[in-house]
Design an enzyme around this catalytic site. Structure first.
Site, PDB file in Angstrom:
ATOM      1  N   ARG A   1       0.831  -1.199   0.000  1.00  0.00           N
ATOM      2  CA  ARG A   1       0.000   0.000   0.000  1.00  0.00           C
ATOM      3  C   ARG A   1       0.867   1.250   0.000  1.00  0.00           C
ATOM      4  O   ARG A   1       1.933   1.280   0.619  1.00  0.00           O
ATOM      5  CB  ARG A   1      -0.889   0.022   1.246  1.00  0.00           C
ATOM      6  CG  ARG A   1      -1.831  -1.138   1.389  1.00  0.00           C
ATOM      7  CD  ARG A   1      -3.006  -1.115   0.481  1.00  0.00           C
ATOM      8  NE  ARG A   1      -3.759   0.122   0.533  1.00  0.00           N
ATOM      9  CZ  ARG A   1      -4.951   0.276  -0.063  1.00  0.00           C
ATOM     10  NH1 ARG A   1      -5.508  -0.734  -0.726  1.00  0.00           N
ATOM     11  NH2 ARG A   1      -5.569   1.410   0.002  1.00  0.00           N
ATOM     12  N   VAL A   2       0.386   2.266  -0.670  1.00  0.00           N
ATOM     13  CA  VAL A   2       1.107   3.533  -0.665  1.00  0.00           C
ATOM     14  C   VAL A   2       0.387   4.554   0.205  1.00  0.00           C
ATOM     15  O   VAL A   2       0.799   5.690   0.318  1.00  0.00           O
ATOM     16  CB  VAL A   2       1.262   4.091  -2.102  1.00  0.00           C
ATOM     17  CG1 VAL A   2       2.165   3.197  -2.918  1.00  0.00           C
ATOM     18  CG2 VAL A   2      -0.089   4.246  -2.784  1.00  0.00           C
ATOM     19  N   ASP A   3      -0.726   4.145   0.808  1.00  0.00           N
ATOM     20  CA  ASP A   3      -1.441   5.066   1.692  1.00  0.00           C
ATOM     21  C   ASP A   3      -1.283   4.599   3.137  1.00  0.00           C
ATOM     22  O   ASP A   3      -0.480   3.731   3.437  1.00  0.00           O
ATOM     23  CB  ASP A   3      -2.924   5.139   1.297  1.00  0.00           C
ATOM     24  CG  ASP A   3      -3.568   3.762   1.245  1.00  0.00           C
ATOM     25  OD1 ASP A   3      -2.922   2.775   1.657  1.00  0.00           O
ATOM     26  OD2 ASP A   3      -4.723   3.673   0.795  1.00  0.00           O
ATOM     27  N   ASP A   4      -2.061   5.171   4.028  1.00  0.00           N
ATOM     28  CA  ASP A   4      -1.900   4.832   5.442  1.00  0.00           C
ATOM     29  C   ASP A   4      -2.732   3.616   5.809  1.00  0.00           C
ATOM     30  O   ASP A   4      -3.524   3.646   6.741  1.00  0.00           O
ATOM     31  CB  ASP A   4      -2.282   6.034   6.310  1.00  0.00           C
ATOM     32  CG  ASP A   4      -1.338   7.187   6.053  1.00  0.00           C
ATOM     33  OD1 ASP A   4      -0.153   6.908   5.801  1.00  0.00           O
ATOM     34  OD2 ASP A   4      -1.787   8.337   6.082  1.00  0.00           O
TER      35      ASP A   4
END
Ligand code: WTA
Length: 704
Positions: free
Chosen positions: A568-571
Site C-alpha cells: 500500500r502507498v497510503d496509510d
C-alpha cells in the site's frame, strides 16, 4: 505509444516469447532476447493438464485472444458473458456500460447492464434447483472441532432455508433497499442470511465476527440497520467468542446515539449448547433463528432487481479514521465474481472447492458465496482456524472432502510452513489440482513451499490481486497451458482489465517501470459508491489521478509485462491480509485517557506480512509502564477488534514533525525496522524536521 508486454513464452526450447500491445489491438510474436532463467522456470505444470482435462481456456494464446476482445469490444464481450453466466428476468436497455472516471467532467459514476432485471439469490440457488441439481451439495460445513456435526446443505436445502428466512425478514418489515446487518461465524447460515437478503432486495452488511461492539455499532448506525442477524456465540480455536453479548452492546450504543428504530429485531442462530452457554433474550427484540424459521412462510417471492440496484455494503479501512461502506450492485458484481471464479480456478461443477476466507471479508463474499454459487460449485466452508486442534487442519480438511481447488492466504501458508512439512505429508493431497492465494503479495519462499509441499509440484499457483473495491480478481496468473508463472508476481490482468502504472504526476509509464497501480477502464465488479458519501468515493479513488481508478497499491511492471505488487502507498497496513487503517488505530489509542499523541506505522512481520507498530506520546504525568502497554493494546482490541491490536508500543517523548507540523511517517517506519536490515544511517534526510533531536531520542528508546 504502445507498451510492449510479453506475457508468455510460447516455445520454451527456442526462447520465443509471445507479446501483446496492451493499449492497442495488435498482437505479435517476437524473438526475445535470452530470458533470465528464473523468469521461465515455472510454467503451469504439465501434470495439471494430464489430470484436469476440461478447461475454460485452452492455452495462453486463447487467453490473450479473449483478453484482446474484452478490451477491443468490451460491450460485445461483456454482454456475451452476462448472458452466458447469469440468468436474467429481463435484458438491459441498450447500453452495456456508461461511466465517467474524470472528476473534472462531472460526478464519477459507472453503470453496467442498466435496466436489466435479475436476482442474485435466483442465480445462486433457485435456478440450479429448477435445473434438477437440488441434491447436489452446495456446502460441506466443517466446524471448529473435528468432531463437530455442523450441518452442510444441498442446493435444495439451501433454498428452503433461504426462503423461510427471507419471508421472516419481510414479515418483520424489511423492504427492498433496507440494510440488514449480519454478524455471524463462518458457517453456511451466514451465506443463507446473505442470500435471504438478496432474495428480497435487502442490502446486506456483513460485519466480521472479530470486530468489537463499537465497530459493529458504527456500522449499524452508518447503514441505519433495523435488523441484525447474529448468533449466540461460537468457539474459534480454543477461544470463545460471545457474539450475542457484543451485538447487544453494539445495538445499545447505536440506539443511544440514533434512536430506537435502529436494531428493532435481532435474529439469533443458536450454535452453542444452551446447557453450557446461555444468553439473555430480550423478548421485544430477540428471536431465535429456529423459532423464526419454523413459524415463517415456506415460500418467498423473488424481488427482481435492476442490475444497478445495490446488493451489499461491506466496510473497509482507508486512510481516514472512519471505515468506508463500499457498495456493490447486483448485475455487474455478480457477473464479475462468477466469471473470475470460473476462469481463475478453472472451475467446473462437480469439483470440490475450498476457500478458507471468512464471509466477513470481501473474499468470502465473492469466493465463498456469490461466485461459486453462481457457478454451481460444491464447496467446503470452514468455521475454525488452520492451527486448531493442530497445524494440519487445512490439509486434513482437504483430504477429508477431496478438495480440488484450495484458495487461501499467504499469511496462513507462512504460519503453517513454520511447523515443518510433516503436517502436510501426513495428509493425502492427491485430490488437489489447483492452489490459489489472496490478500497480500506472496513471498517467493512461501510460493515455492506451497507449490512443492502442498501441491507436489503439479498444481498451478494462482496469486490473485484485487480489493474490496474491485469486487473480484483483477490481476492473476491464468492457469492455462503455455503460461509461465513467476513466484511473487500476481502476473497479468483478467479479461476487461486495463491496469496502468503512473508516476507521482499521474503520467502513464511504459514498459518496465514502477509506480502507482491504477485502472483505466471500468469493469463490472467495481464499487459504485461509498454508502452515504459519494464524494468520498470520488476523492479517494478518482481524485489522485485524473481519469483513473487509483488502487492505493504500488507496483512494478517487469519487462515481460508482469505486475508485482509492492504494498500500500497510503496509510493502510495489511496485517495477515486484513486491511487496517493507521488512523483508526491511532484514534483508538488516543481515546485512552493517558495518551497525548499516537502514530502508527507498518513493520515487516515474518508471518503476518506486516505488523502494527505504534508510537505513543503520553500525557504529562503518565508513566510508561508495562501495565500501561498492556492496557493500550487492550483498548485497541475493545475499540476496533483483536486483529488491530499493536504488536509493538514504542514510547515516544515526542514525534518527528516537519516545520508545518506533519508527522514524518517515513522516518517512523525506518526506526521501527531498526535492527532488521535497517541501520541508523538509513534514516534518510532529517534536516526538514522541526527538531531533529527527536529522532535520536526515539532511536535510543527502540526495543525498550
Ligand atoms: C492487498 C482483499 C498483493 C493489496 C481481496 C490490496 C494483495 C489490499 C493481493 C486489498 C495480492 C490483496 N498481492 N497484494 N495477491 N491481494 N492485496 O480490500 O494491498 O481486504 O490493496 O481485499 O490487499 O485488501 P482487501
Amino acid at each position: 505509444k504502445c507498451r510492449r508486454q510479453r506475457w508468455f513464452k510460447t516455445r520454451p526450447s527456442r526462447g520465443r516469447v509471445g507479446s501483446i500491445h496492451c493499449c492497442t489491438n495488435l498482437r505479435e510474436t517476437k524473438q526475445a532476447t535470452q530470458p533470465v532463467e528464473e523468469d521461465w522456470s515455472y510454467p503451469v505444470p504439465s501434470e495439471y493438464f494430464d489430470r484436469v482435462t476440461n478447461h475454460h481456456v485452452k492455452n495462453i494464446e486463447e487467453y490473450m485472444r479473449i483478453y484482446e476482445r474484452s478490451i477491443r469490444q468490451p460491450d460485445e464481450f461483456w454482454s456475451d458473458m452476462a448472458t452466458q453466466v447469469l440468468s436474467w428476468k429481463q435484458l438491459w436497455d441498450k447500453q452495456v456500460c456508461s461511466y465517467n472516471f474524470d472528476v473534472k467532467r462531472g460526478p464519477i459514476f459507472c453503470e453496467w447492464f442498466k435496466g436489466g432485471k435479475l436476482n442474485a439469490c435466483y442465480n445462486c440457488v433457485d435456478r440450479h434447483v429448477e435445473a434438477g441439481y437440488g441434491d447436489q451439495v452446495a456446502y460441506y460445513a466443517e466446524g471448529n472441532e473435528e468432531s463437530s456435526d455442523l450441518r452442510g446443505y444441498t442446493y435444495r436445502e439451501l433454498l428452503d432455508y433461504i426462503e423461510r428466512l427471507a419471508s421472516a425478514l419481510k414479515s418483520r418489515g424489511v423492504q427492498k433497499g433496507d440494510v440488514v446487518a449480519i454478524y455471524m461465524p463462518n458457517i453456511p447460515e451466514l451465506a443463507i442470511a446473505m442470500l435471504a437478503c438478496a432474495r428480497i432486495g435487502a442490502i446486506h452488511s456483513v460485519v466480521f465476527g472479530g470486530f468489537s461492539a463499537e465497530s459493529l455499532a458504527n456500522r449499524l448506525m452508518d447503514a441505519k440497520s433495523r435488523v441484525i442477524i447474529t448468533c449466540d456465540g461460537y468457539r474459534r480455536g480454543e477461544k470463545m467468542v460471545p457474539l450475542k453479548t457484543v451485538a447487544d452492546t453494539a445495538a445499545e450504543l447505536a440506539r443511544e446515539a440514533m434512536g430506537n428504530n435502529l436494531v428493532e429485531h435481532k435474529i439469533i442462530y443458536q450454535k452453542l449448547n444452551p446447557t453450557e452457554y446461555s444468553v439473555t433474550m430480550d423478548s421485544h427484540v430477540d428471536e431465535w433463528w429456529h423459532d423464526v424459521l419454523s413459524k415463517s412462510e415456506k415460500h418467498c417471492a423473488i424481488e427482481w432487481m435492476d442490475a444497478e440496484d445495490p446488493l451489499f455494503v461491506l466496510y473497509t479501512s482507508g486512510s481516514t479514521g472512519r471505515p468506508k461502506g463500499i457498495v456493490h450492485t447486483t448485475g455487474g458484481y455478480l457477473l464479475y465474481a462468477a466469471l473470475t471464479h470460473r476462469y481463475a480456478f478453472n472451475y467446473h461443477p462437480g469439483s470440490v472447492y475450498f476457500c478458507t476466507a471468512d464471509c466477513g471479508w470481501i473474499t468470502g463474499h465473492s469466493y465463498v458465496v456469490y461466485g461459486p454459487l453462481v457457478n454451481r460449485a460444491t464447496q467446503v466452508i470452514f468455521e475454525g482456524v488452520p492451527t486448531y486442534p493442530d497445524a494440519d487442519r487445512l490439509w486434513k480438511i482437504s483430504a477429508k472432502y477431496k478438495v480440488n481447488q484450495l484458495y487461501t492466504a499467504p499469511t496462513l501458508i507462512r504460519s503453517l510452513m513454520r511447523f515443518g512439512e510433516k503436517y502436510v505429508k501426513n495428509c493425502r493431497r492427491d485430490s488437489l489440482t489447483l492452489l490459489a492465494t489472496v490478500g497480500e503479495p506472496i513471498n517467493p519462499e512461501a510460493w515455492k513451499w506451497f507449490s512443492r509441499e502442498v501441491g507436489e509440484n503439479r498444481c498451478p499457483i494462482v496469486d490473485t490481486w484485487w480489493q474490496t473495491e474491485t469486487g473480484g480478481h483483477m490481476i492473476l496468473p491464468p492457469p492455462v497451458q503455455g503460461f509461465y508463472q513467476k513466484p511473487g508476481s500476481a502476473s497479468i490482468p483478467f479479461f476487461g482489465i486495463v491496469p496502468v502504472v503512473v508516476n507521482e504526476k499521474g503520467e502513464e509509464l511504459s514498459g518496465e517501470c514502477e509506480g502507482y497501480l491504477c485502472i483505466k477502464k471500468p469493469w463490472p465488479g467495481m464499487l459504485r459508491t461509498v454508502l452515504g458519501d459519494h464524494s468520498r468515493m470520488e476523492s479517494t479513488y478518482f481524485s489522485p489521478f485524473r481519469g483513473l481508478y487509483m488502487s492505493g497499491d504500488g507496483c512494478k511492471r517487469d519487462k515481460d509485462g508482469y505486475y508485482w505488487l509492492t504494498g500500500r502507498v497510503d496509510d493502510v497496513i495489511n496485517v495477515s491480509g486484513h486491511r487496517i487503517g493507521t488512523a483508526e488505530v491511532e484514534s483508538a489509542l488516543i481515546a485512552h485517557g493517558s495518551v497525548a499523541e499516537a502514530a502508527v506505522v507498518p513493520v515487516p512481520h515474518d508471518i503476518k506480512g506486516q505488523g502494527i507498530y505504534a508510537y505513543v506520546t503520553l500525557r504529562e504525568g503518565e508513566e510508561p509502564t508495562e501495565e500501561l502497554r498492556r492496557a493500550l493494546k487492550h483498548a485497541v482490541r475493545e475499540h476496533i477488534g483483536a486483529i488491530c491490536s499493536p504488536d509493538v508500543i514504542h514510547w515516544a517523548p515526542a514525534l518527528p514533525k516537519t516545520r508545518s507540523g506533519k508527522i514524518m511517517r517515513r522516518i517512523l517506519r525506518k526506526i521501527a525496522e531498526l535492527g532488521t536490515n535497517v541501520s541508523q544511517s538509513d534514516l534518510g534526510d532529517i534536516s526538514t524536521l522541526s527538531d531533529p533531536q527527536v529522532v535520536e531520542t526515539l532511536v535510543s528508546l527502540h526495543g525498550k
